[in-house]
Design a protein around this motif. Sequence first.
Motif, PDB file in Angstrom:
ATOM      1  N   GLU A 123      42.049  22.831  45.407  1.00  0.00           N
ATOM      2  CA  GLU A 123      41.410  22.918  44.130  1.00  0.00           C
ATOM      3  C   GLU A 123      42.333  24.155  43.309  1.00  0.00           C
ATOM      4  N   GLU A 124      42.833  23.873  42.206  1.00  0.00           N
ATOM      5  CA  GLU A 124      43.693  24.966  41.559  1.00  0.00           C
ATOM      6  C   GLU A 124      42.946  26.276  41.444  1.00  0.00           C
ATOM      7  N   GLU A 125      41.312  25.947  41.000  1.00  0.00           N
ATOM      8  CA  GLU A 125      40.617  27.225  40.820  1.00  0.00           C
ATOM      9  C   GLU A 125      40.437  28.108  42.096  1.00  0.00           C
ATOM     10  N   SER A 126      40.531  27.377  43.166  1.00  0.00           N
ATOM     11  CA  SER A 126      40.386  27.968  44.539  1.00  0.00           C
ATOM     12  C   SER A 126      41.522  28.865  44.911  1.00  0.00           C
ATOM     13  N   VAL A 127      42.579  28.462  44.585  1.00  0.00           N
ATOM     14  CA  VAL A 127      43.890  29.078  44.685  1.00  0.00           C
ATOM     15  C   VAL A 127      43.939  30.415  43.849  1.00  0.00           C
ATOM     16  N   LYS A 128      43.587  30.327  42.763  1.00  0.00           N
ATOM     17  CA  LYS A 128      43.362  31.351  41.846  1.00  0.00           C
ATOM     18  C   LYS A 128      42.269  32.528  42.158  1.00  0.00           C
ATOM     19  N   ASN A 129      41.520  32.006  42.968  1.00  0.00           N
ATOM     20  CA  ASN A 129      40.077  33.039  43.483  1.00  0.00           C
ATOM     21  C   ASN A 129      40.643  33.763  44.806  1.00  0.00           C
ATOM     22  N   ASP A 130      41.792  33.049  45.317  1.00  0.00           N
ATOM     23  CA  ASP A 130      42.022  33.589  46.782  1.00  0.00           C
ATOM     24  C   ASP A 130      42.276  35.115  46.797  1.00  0.00           C
ATOM     25  N   SER A 131      42.187  35.451  47.967  1.00  0.00           N
ATOM     26  CA  SER A 131      42.664  37.136  48.187  1.00  0.00           C
ATOM     27  C   SER A 131      44.052  37.216  47.564  1.00  0.00           C
ATOM     28  N   PHE A 132      44.627  38.108  47.150  1.00  0.00           N
ATOM     29  CA  PHE A 132      46.033  38.453  46.828  1.00  0.00           C
ATOM     30  C   PHE A 132      46.543  37.668  45.555  1.00  0.00           C
ATOM     31  N   TYR A 133      45.914  36.735  45.031  1.00  0.00           N
ATOM     32  CA  TYR A 133      46.542  35.852  44.015  1.00  0.00           C
ATOM     33  C   TYR A 133      46.813  36.897  42.717  1.00  0.00           C
ATOM     34  N   ASN A 134      45.815  37.852  42.261  1.00  0.00           N
ATOM     35  CA  ASN A 134      46.155  38.783  41.178  1.00  0.00           C
ATOM     36  C   ASN A 134      45.985  40.083  41.815  1.00  0.00           C
ATOM     37  N   PHE A 140      45.561  47.427  45.322  1.00  0.00           N
ATOM     38  CA  PHE A 140      44.920  47.845  44.096  1.00  0.00           C
ATOM     39  C   PHE A 140      45.711  48.342  43.142  1.00  0.00           C
ATOM     40  N   MET A 141      46.716  49.386  43.517  1.00  0.00           N
ATOM     41  CA  MET A 141      47.800  50.026  42.609  1.00  0.00           C
ATOM     42  C   MET A 141      48.723  48.950  41.902  1.00  0.00           C
ATOM     43  N   LYS A 142      48.718  47.901  42.258  1.00  0.00           N
ATOM     44  CA  LYS A 142      49.627  46.922  41.921  1.00  0.00           C
ATOM     45  C   LYS A 142      48.920  45.819  40.779  1.00  0.00           C
ATOM     46  N   HIS A 143      47.568  45.911  40.989  1.00  0.00           N
ATOM     47  CA  HIS A 143      46.929  45.033  40.240  1.00  0.00           C
ATOM     48  C   HIS A 143      47.170  45.383  38.585  1.00  0.00           C
ATOM     49  N   ALA A 144      47.107  44.333  37.961  1.00  0.00           N
ATOM     50  CA  ALA A 144      47.287  44.488  36.364  1.00  0.00           C
ATOM     51  C   ALA A 144      45.908  44.099  35.794  1.00  0.00           C
ATOM     52  N   PHE A 145      45.363  45.286  35.015  1.00  0.00           N
ATOM     53  CA  PHE A 145      43.896  45.217  34.705  1.00  0.00           C
ATOM     54  C   PHE A 145      43.976  44.190  33.318  1.00  0.00           C
ATOM     55  N   ASP A 146      43.083  43.323  33.427  1.00  0.00           N
ATOM     56  CA  ASP A 146      42.582  42.669  32.282  1.00  0.00           C
ATOM     57  C   ASP A 146      41.259  42.664  31.617  1.00  0.00           C
ATOM     58  N   ASP A 147      40.933  41.848  30.696  1.00  0.00           N
ATOM     59  CA  ASP A 147      39.574  42.274  29.778  1.00  0.00           C
ATOM     60  C   ASP A 147      38.486  41.888  30.874  1.00  0.00           C
ATOM     61  N   LEU A 148      38.496  41.163  31.885  1.00  0.00           N
ATOM     62  CA  LEU A 148      37.646  40.810  33.100  1.00  0.00           C
ATOM     63  C   LEU A 148      36.976  42.187  33.823  1.00  0.00           C
ATOM     64  N   ASP A 149      38.370  42.737  34.138  1.00  0.00           N
ATOM     65  CA  ASP A 149      38.198  44.032  34.816  1.00  0.00           C
ATOM     66  C   ASP A 149      37.395  45.093  34.125  1.00  0.00           C
ATOM     67  N   LYS A 150      38.021  45.258  33.102  1.00  0.00           N
ATOM     68  CA  LYS A 150      37.319  46.183  32.176  1.00  0.00           C
ATOM     69  C   LYS A 150      35.597  45.996  32.047  1.00  0.00           C
ATOM     70  N   LYS A 151      35.224  44.854  31.455  1.00  0.00           N
ATOM     71  CA  LYS A 151      34.039  44.700  31.570  1.00  0.00           C
ATOM     72  C   LYS A 151      33.171  44.545  32.763  1.00  0.00           C
ATOM     73  N   ALA A 152      33.712  44.150  33.851  1.00  0.00           N
ATOM     74  CA  ALA A 152      33.347  44.346  35.238  1.00  0.00           C
ATOM     75  C   ALA A 152      33.011  45.869  35.623  1.00  0.00           C
ATOM     76  N   LEU A 153      33.907  46.760  35.260  1.00  0.00           N
ATOM     77  CA  LEU A 153      33.691  48.119  35.799  1.00  0.00           C
ATOM     78  C   LEU A 153      32.723  48.904  34.878  1.00  0.00           C
ATOM     79  N   ILE A 154      32.406  48.333  33.751  1.00  0.00           N
ATOM     80  CA  ILE A 154      31.426  49.102  33.100  1.00  0.00           C
ATOM     81  C   ILE A 154      30.100  48.400  33.117  1.00  0.00           C
ATOM     82  N   SER A 155      29.927  47.188  33.711  1.00  0.00           N
ATOM     83  CA  SER A 155      28.928  46.490  33.880  1.00  0.00           C
ATOM     84  C   SER A 155      27.817  47.247  34.789  1.00  0.00           C
TER      85      SER A 155
END
Length: 236
Positions: A159-170, A221-236
């Motif tokens: 499943e495409e969703e599964s590939v996207k959630n895998d380690s390393f994907y983003n 972690f240093m390579k990871h491009a932060f998105d809105d979900l990251d920002k929300k997650a970090l302040i949650s």
Amino acid sequence: MRVGVVTIFPDFVKVIKDYGVIAQAVENGLIDIEIFNLRDFTTDKHKVVDDYPYGGGPGMVMKPEPFFRFFEFYNQKYGKPYVLLTTPQGKRLTNSFAQELASKEHILIICGRYEGIDERVSHFVDEEVSIGDYVLTGGELPAMVVIDVVSRFVSGVVEEESVKNDSFYNDLLDHPHYTRPREIEGFKVPEVLVSGNHEEVELWRRKESLKKTILKRPDLFMKHAFDDLDKKALIS
Ligand code: 6GU
């Protein structure tokens, strides 16, 4: 996608076709894996595939003739594939390299052995691939690793969703997973996962991914491009 493999140990490589997700993909016609025995392309009585190195030194070198004969047969039968040679000197296999390879409709993997392959075989090779900085006794395991990782990027295999959630994907490691029971010997499933609040679950998972990645793989972690979900997650 068509995948060819040429090796002196076809029975060893063959098991990649027989288990789990890859066996299903083969059965569903998403991937066609065909394994060839290099010895079938020798002409001498003893089916010799190696010889002493010119210039001397230790070890044996795989002879060019069986490969030349194999390519003539293969290209005639299937047309020209994208040819990979497994070698510790190759380009490092990563998810993104695998994704590139999955976009090819036809690849052929040559498994190296012994000290190496006669350099003239390289005229048939499009790209050399390594699975990491260590030396294996042969290219068969790497060929199986390439098939496994590339298969997951072939549309319909997982499943495409599964590939996207895998380690390393983003450039993040996967979040923790839980299944029943809710509690085992005092160890509980995190409350948020049974809350039924999908947004909270998504935030929790991302936060766990970020935490795990900082702790275990600061380089990623240093390579990871932060998105809105990251920002929300970090302040949650
Ligand atoms: Cl592709 N081949 C061999 N023999 N050893 C390796 C490798 C490949 N990748 C890492 N080590």
